[in-house]
Design an enzyme around this catalytic site. Structure first.
Site, PDB file in Angstrom:
ATOM      1  N   HIS A   1       5.964 -13.267   6.764  1.00  0.00           N
ATOM      2  CA  HIS A   1       6.057 -11.974   6.765  1.00  0.00           C
ATOM      3  C   HIS A   1       7.240 -11.691   5.500  1.00  0.00           C
ATOM      4  O   HIS A   1       7.589 -12.635   5.205  1.00  0.00           O
ATOM      5  CB  HIS A   1       6.167 -11.021   7.813  1.00  0.00           C
TER       6      HIS A   1
ATOM      7  N   SER B   1       1.195  -2.029  -0.008  1.00  0.00           N
ATOM      8  CA  SER B   1      -0.155  -0.153   0.073  1.00  0.00           C
ATOM      9  C   SER B   1       0.736   0.872   0.257  1.00  0.00           C
ATOM     10  O   SER B   1      -0.100   2.204  -0.992  1.00  0.00           O
ATOM     11  CB  SER B   1      -1.425   0.195   0.698  1.00  0.00           C
TER      12      SER B   1
ATOM     13  N   ARG C   1       3.273  -5.683  16.373  1.00  0.00           N
ATOM     14  CA  ARG C   1       2.189  -4.980  16.625  1.00  0.00           C
ATOM     15  C   ARG C   1       1.194  -6.007  16.825  1.00  0.00           C
ATOM     16  O   ARG C   1       0.201  -6.035  17.569  1.00  0.00           O
ATOM     17  CB  ARG C   1       1.964  -4.829  14.791  1.00  0.00           C
TER      18      ARG C   1
ATOM     19  N   HIS D   1      -1.920  -8.864   1.883  1.00  0.00           N
ATOM     20  CA  HIS D   1      -1.951  -7.425   2.302  1.00  0.00           C
ATOM     21  C   HIS D   1      -3.042  -7.378   3.300  1.00  0.00           C
ATOM     22  O   HIS D   1      -3.090  -8.143   4.408  1.00  0.00           O
ATOM     23  CB  HIS D   1      -1.355  -6.106   1.024  1.00  0.00           C
TER      24      HIS D   1
ATOM     25  N   ASP E   1      -2.361  -8.527  11.481  1.00  0.00           N
ATOM     26  CA  ASP E   1      -3.167  -9.094  10.809  1.00  0.00           C
ATOM     27  C   ASP E   1      -3.987 -10.944  12.154  1.00  0.00           C
ATOM     28  O   ASP E   1      -5.313 -10.978  11.880  1.00  0.00           O
ATOM     29  CB  ASP E   1      -3.444  -9.256   9.655  1.00  0.00           C
TER      30      ASP E   1
HETATM   31  N1  NMX Z   1       1.334 -20.010   5.068  1.00  0.00           N
HETATM   32  C1  NMX Z   1       0.926 -21.283   4.731  1.00  0.00           C
HETATM   33  N2  NMX Z   1       2.711 -20.534   3.731  1.00  0.00           N
HETATM   34  C2  NMX Z   1       3.175 -19.953   3.595  1.00  0.00           C
HETATM   35  C3  NMX Z   1       3.026 -18.641   4.326  1.00  0.00           C
HETATM   36  C4  NMX Z   1       1.784 -18.717   5.302  1.00  0.00           C
HETATM   37  N3  NMX Z   1       1.147 -18.112   5.828  1.00  0.00           N
HETATM   38  N4  NMX Z   1       3.496 -17.560   4.948  1.00  0.00           N
HETATM   39  C5  NMX Z   1       4.434 -17.544   3.690  1.00  0.00           C
HETATM   40  N5  NMX Z   1       4.221 -19.267   3.061  1.00  0.00           N
HETATM   41  C6  NMX Z   1       5.126 -19.661   1.826  1.00  0.00           C
HETATM   42  C7  NMX Z   1       4.374 -18.091   0.643  1.00  0.00           C
HETATM   43  O1  NMX Z   1       3.098 -18.485  -0.023  1.00  0.00           O
HETATM   44  C8  NMX Z   1       5.981 -19.330  -0.048  1.00  0.00           C
HETATM   45  O2  NMX Z   1       5.176 -20.370  -1.149  1.00  0.00           O
HETATM   46  P1  NMX Z   1       5.664 -21.091  -2.859  1.00  0.00           P
HETATM   47  O3  NMX Z   1       7.581 -20.805  -2.312  1.00  0.00           O
HETATM   48  O4  NMX Z   1       5.455 -22.322  -2.534  1.00  0.00           O
HETATM   49  O5  NMX Z   1       5.179 -19.449  -3.631  1.00  0.00           O
HETATM   50  C9  NMX Z   1       7.134 -19.720   0.599  1.00  0.00           C
HETATM   51  O6  NMX Z   1       5.886 -19.722   2.393  1.00  0.00           O
HETATM   52  C10 NMX Z   1       7.778 -19.003   0.623  1.00  0.00           C
HETATM   53  O7  NMX Z   1       7.311 -17.252   1.087  1.00  0.00           O
HETATM   54  P2  NMX Z   1       8.006 -16.240   1.945  1.00  0.00           P
HETATM   55  O8  NMX Z   1       9.131 -15.741   1.849  1.00  0.00           O
HETATM   56  O9  NMX Z   1       8.644 -16.926   3.549  1.00  0.00           O
HETATM   57  O10 NMX Z   1       7.190 -14.970   1.990  1.00  0.00           O
HETATM   58  P3  NMX Z   1       6.369 -14.413   1.262  1.00  0.00           P
HETATM   59  O11 NMX Z   1       7.657 -12.962   1.808  1.00  0.00           O
HETATM   60  O12 NMX Z   1       6.692 -14.596  -0.228  1.00  0.00           O
HETATM   61  O13 NMX Z   1       5.442 -13.768   1.830  1.00  0.00           O
HETATM   62  C11 NMX Z   1       3.152 -13.431   2.900  1.00  0.00           C
HETATM   63  C12 NMX Z   1       5.134 -12.842   2.619  1.00  0.00           C
HETATM   64  C13 NMX Z   1       2.687 -12.448   3.863  1.00  0.00           C
HETATM   65  C14 NMX Z   1       2.362 -12.253   1.442  1.00  0.00           C
HETATM   66  C15 NMX Z   1       3.432 -14.487   3.018  1.00  0.00           C
HETATM   67  O14 NMX Z   1       3.599 -15.124   4.763  1.00  0.00           O
HETATM   68  C16 NMX Z   1       1.800 -14.797   3.608  1.00  0.00           C
HETATM   69  O15 NMX Z   1       0.986 -15.263   2.141  1.00  0.00           O
HETATM   70  N6  NMX Z   1       1.121 -14.777   4.778  1.00  0.00           N
HETATM   71  C17 NMX Z   1      -0.041 -15.311   4.976  1.00  0.00           C
HETATM   72  C18 NMX Z   1      -0.940 -13.763   4.531  1.00  0.00           C
HETATM   73  C19 NMX Z   1      -0.568 -13.200   4.932  1.00  0.00           C
HETATM   74  O16 NMX Z   1      -1.327 -12.411   6.502  1.00  0.00           O
HETATM   75  N7  NMX Z   1      -0.174 -11.637   4.976  1.00  0.00           N
HETATM   76  C20 NMX Z   1      -0.729 -10.399   5.669  1.00  0.00           C
HETATM   77  C21 NMX Z   1       0.910  -9.468   5.744  1.00  0.00           C
HETATM   78  C22 NMX Z   1       0.885  -8.155   6.354  1.00  0.00           C
HETATM   79  N8  NMX Z   1      -0.035  -7.601   6.190  1.00  0.00           N
HETATM   80  O17 NMX Z   1      -0.944  -7.061   7.581  1.00  0.00           O
HETATM   81  O18 NMX Z   1       0.315  -6.774   4.866  1.00  0.00           O
HETATM   82  C1  MLT Z   2       2.080  -3.293   5.874  1.00  0.00           C
HETATM   83  O1  MLT Z   2       1.918  -3.572   7.799  1.00  0.00           O
HETATM   84  O2  MLT Z   2       2.503  -3.088   5.578  1.00  0.00           O
HETATM   85  C2  MLT Z   2       2.268  -5.343   6.481  1.00  0.00           C
HETATM   86  O3  MLT Z   2       2.587  -5.880   7.513  1.00  0.00           O
HETATM   87  C3  MLT Z   2       3.108  -5.508   5.727  1.00  0.00           C
HETATM   88  C4  MLT Z   2       4.766  -5.061   4.584  1.00  0.00           C
HETATM   89  O4  MLT Z   2       5.217  -4.607   6.070  1.00  0.00           O
HETATM   90  O5  MLT Z   2       4.643  -5.500   4.350  1.00  0.00           O
END
Ligand code: NMX
Ligand code: MLT
Length: 470
Positions: free
Chosen positions: A354, A277, A363, A307, A409
């Site tokens: 994350h 964002s 947080r 996100h 979250d």
């Molecule tokens: N559950 C299952 N698999 C996960 C999760 C999770 N919570 N987090 C990461 N992975 C997987 C990810 O999908 C990826 O799989 P693949 O290689 O098959 O595509 C692998 O682990 C490596 O990912 P990372 O490098 O650890 O994480 P990345 O930096 O790519 O993504 C998020 C970060 C936040 C997108 C990821 O952790 C996620 O999808 N979390 C769940 C959604 C979430 O809670 N998002 C909120 C973030 C905070 N916010 O407010 O924005």
């Molecule tokens: C945020 O507050 O924007 C989330 O934790 C996602 C991020 O920092 O990448």
């Protein structure tokens, strides 16, 4: 200039003492000054020449200093770890989490004014801190509350624009539509059309940003009342601060909920510049799109389930657990079974992981502390606490998840649910209102510092393969 020299001296000292946290911390504290200005705009105006000088010096004397190298993994991996932006308000350390202008969340809870002594920080104080890097006093924060209230009137056509959408539209779609309608009154657009000089761009940007921040709770509350309640607008209360007024306009007046809203908005405001964002807002503002256009784009990024929409997904997932077992009081084995079921169906565990953090998000921790204080026996809170014990080892075992710990979250939904805000599809709107408090100040600085149009270079897949073959 004298101030600038002393900051550079402190920065040098700080880098020398980088390995000694206690001394480094005390140096950091010296850098955060208490504000003495009469109002936010005057404070900012005074600071701008000094910051401009710092940027000029960096570009003139250090243009070729390397900040790291760019790898194929970064280009194909969503630019993780690539330092490519300047963001004044905050920085995220992978282990420690967020610092707002150098201050941790507990620092902010201690040092920023609350509605009552020892209360949660008022978002107005966070806004002042993020914009100026200085700690405001209660009087300054109160006058900013008053100023935001005086800017909060929403033109009727903004409500009508929202009304043109079916009530069934997702609250984030309605929210972005409302923000786009507010753009009609952009001061920046008017000033640009009248030929404003570049050196003064920050002034209408400041006006737009404060107007936008002031009007967002009214728009957001309207969407809630329209979609989930009787559709009647609850007017702003002139005696309430920003966070409390938002809760009030939604229809919540429990003093604990008002405190939670102040905390919620403060901690969701900023998370450095690279999150989807914030980065979107900065990018969209870079060709001189005004703050409304930039922030509407940011909201569209926030609405993605990886996100900001994750807060909605978390409560939905928690509810699905309760529906599966008929109760939130489930065993560790049952929970583990459900987590595996979610993962085996190819879904992520929402609220965990994350892009930058590698430990539990502070947080999350501060929301947990709030819950321990106010709702320790809530069954949903207890389930969230159990999830925090069971999920990380399972994600770690997958071997690919870089951060198995909870993020912001993972917690917010059960608190909102406890206070009666049970409609989880609305949760990302709350995140959106909060994020304006962090993104807005950077948009003002972008114009004050003359930040250029953002235009990175891309590469074709063939070119990438050729480069790798060399
Ligand atoms: N559950 C299952 N698999 C996960 C999760 C999770 N919570 N987090 C990461 N992975 C997987 C990810 O999908 C990826 O799989 P693949 O290689 O098959 O595509 C692998 O682990 C490596 O990912 P990372 O490098 O650890 O994480 P990345 O930096 O790519 O993504 C998020 C970060 C936040 C997108 C990821 O952790 C996620 O999808 N979390 C769940 C959604 C979430 O809670 N998002 C909120 C973030 C905070 N916010 O407010 O924005
Ligand atoms: C945020 O507050 O924007 C989330 O934790 C996602 C991020 O920092 O990448």
């Amino acid at each position: 200039m004298a101030f600038f020299r002393s900051v550079s001296a402190l920065s040098r000292l700080r880098s020398r003492v980088g390995q000694q946290p206690t001394l480094a911390n005390s140096v950091r504290w010296l850098q955060i000054q208490t504000s003495t200005a009469t109002d936010l705009r005057s404070e900012l105006k005074e600071l701008i020449p000094e910051y401009q000088e710092r940027v000029k010096k960096l570009r003139k004397e250090h243009a070729n200093v390397e900040l790291g190298k760019i790898t194929v993994d970064m280009v194909l991996g969503g630019m993780r770890g690539m330092t490519a932006l300047v963001w004044l308000g905050s920085a995220v350390d992978p282990d420690e989490g967020i610092r707002f202008r150098g201050m941790t969340i507990p620092d902010c809870q201690k040092k920023l004014p609350g509605a009552c002594p020892g209360g949660e920080p008022l978002p107005e104080g966070i806004l002042w801190l993020l914009l100026t890097g200085k700690i405001p006093n209660k009087e300054q924060v109160d006058s900013l509350s008053q100023e935001l209230r005086s800017r909060a009137t929403i033109p009727d056509y903004a409500f009508k624009a929202i009304d043109a959408l079916p009530v069934s539209a997702h609250p984030m779609t309605q929210f972005t539509t409302g923000v786009m309608a507010l753009q009609v009154e952009s001061e920046f657009q008017k000033a640009y059309e009248s030929g404003i000089a570049k050196a003064r761009y920050w002034e209408p940007t400041y006006e737009d940003t404060l107007n936008l921040i002031a009007r967002l709770p009214g728009i957001a509350a309207y969407i809630y009342r329209r979609k989930y309640k009787d559709g009647k607008i609850i007017p702003l209360d002139d005696s309430l601060d920003y966070g409390a007024n938002y809760a009030h306009m939604l229809g919540f007046d429990d003093p604990e909920m008002l405190e939670f809203m102040r905390l919620y908005i403060s901690i969701h405001s900023d998370h450095e510049g690279g999150n989807v964002s914030s980065h979107t807002a900065h990018l969209v503002a870079s060709p001189l799109s005004d703050p409304y256009l930039a922030f509407a784009a940011a909201l569209n990024g926030l609405a993605g389930p990886l996100h900001g929409l994750a807060n909605q997904e978390v409560l939905r997932w928690i509810r699905s657990i309760v529906a599966e077992f008929g109760t939130p009081n489930i065993s560790t084995e049952q929970l583990s079974e459900y987590i595996h079921k979610t993962l085996n169906s190819g879904q992520v565990i929402p609220g965990y992981g994350h892009g930058v953090l590698r430990k539990t998000d502070p947080r999350y921790t501060c929301q947990r502390e709030f819950a321990l204080k106010h709702l320790p026996n809530d069954p949903y809170f207890q389930l969230v606490s159990k999830i925090k014990e069971v999920v990380p080892p399972i994600l770690t075992k997958l071997g690919k998840v870089k951060n198995p710990w909870p993020n912001v979250d993972a917690h917010s939904g059960v608190l909102l649910n406890y206070y009666g805000l049970t409609e989880e599809n609305y949760y990302t709107v709350l995140f959106g209102v909060s994020r304006a408090v962090g993104v807005g100040p950077q948009l003002i600085w972008d114009r004050a510092l003359g930040m250029p149009l953002e235009r990175p270079k891309s590469v074709t897949l063939e070119k990438l393969e050729q480069l790798c073959a060399k």
